[in-house]
Design an enzyme around this catalytic site. Structure first.
Site: not given
Length: 235
Positions: A107, A197, A167
């Site tokens: 991430d 996400k 994300k």
């Protein structure tokens, strides 16, 4: 944007069972107060509940990799967290370290304030390294901070760089798990073939259902067990 009621129903339709939701949850522990035992407990919970993966800082990704492998839990490490304002060379060292330890997902927080083209160059370098290990790359865009035009450019930069997923937020500065933010990001990312996400402020089953109904494929939360248990009362 669909009504809240429609989004809720879409989320319930997409999540047929608690197991379906668990398989979408990235159980996360990024607190500065987290101890190694806290992290071990999180990994055990991920195994027990069938969560998608455990998201940790680089140091704990390395320390806990043996337990995670033993329990069959996938590890995701944050890179450049939370500001993203480290040199690319530093982020590449972080990424290399956790990938060698067994992380299968990253991430990544890029240096967003440098603009979309700089984000493209930075993410491209990290993706190239990650793909040599077969790892998935998610790019954290802090979506609530940007207008639609800028967010669109950041999503496109992430796609061109080869990232798999975008994300909503780190959850540190903005609470990007709300359905409005998720819908904005999904509307831009899904037509480009990217996953989404949702992260930031997702603490209940209703929060998770709304995020999925708004277009999230993955839920990031530091309250994974609470989210899953409260979801069970909805189905």
């Amino acid at each position: 944007m669909p009504s809240a009621r429609d989004i809720l129903q879409q989320g319930l339709d997409r999540l047929g069972s608690p197991e379906d939701l668990a398989s979408r949850i990235d159980s996360t522990l990024l607190s500065p107060r987290a101890t190694e035992e806290d992290v071990r407990n999180l990994v055990r919970e991920a195994s027990d509940y069938g969560f998608r993966c455990a998201v940790l800082t680089p140091v704990y990704t390395v320390k806990i990799s043996g337990l995670a492998e033993k329990l069959g839990v996938k590890l995701c490490s944050v890179i450049g967290f939370p500001l993203g304002q480290a040199p690319l060379e530093v982020k590449l060292v972080e990424a290399q370290t956790v990938l060698e330890a067994g992380a299968t997902e990253l991430d990544v927080v890029p240096h967003l304030s440098l603009g979309p083209e700089a984000v493209y160059r930075e993410v491209s370098g990290i993706v190239k390294l990650a793909k040599s290990y077969g790892a998935v790359v998610k790019v954290i865009l802090e979506a609530p901070l940007w207008d639609d035009k800028t967010l669109s450019l950041l999503v496109d930069s992430s796609r061109r760089a080869g990232a798999d997923i975008v994300k909503t937020s780190t959850g540190v500065y903005t609470k990007g798990g709300d359905p409005v933010t998720v819908f904005r990001l999904a509307s831009l990312a899904k037509p480009l073939g990217m996953g989404v996400k949702a992260s930031g402020g997702i603490r209940s089953g209703i929060d998770a259902v709304l995020a999925v109904g708004a277009g999230a494929d993955i839920i990031g939360t530091s309250s994974a067990v609470k989210v899953l248990e409260s979801f069970k009362s909805l189905v």
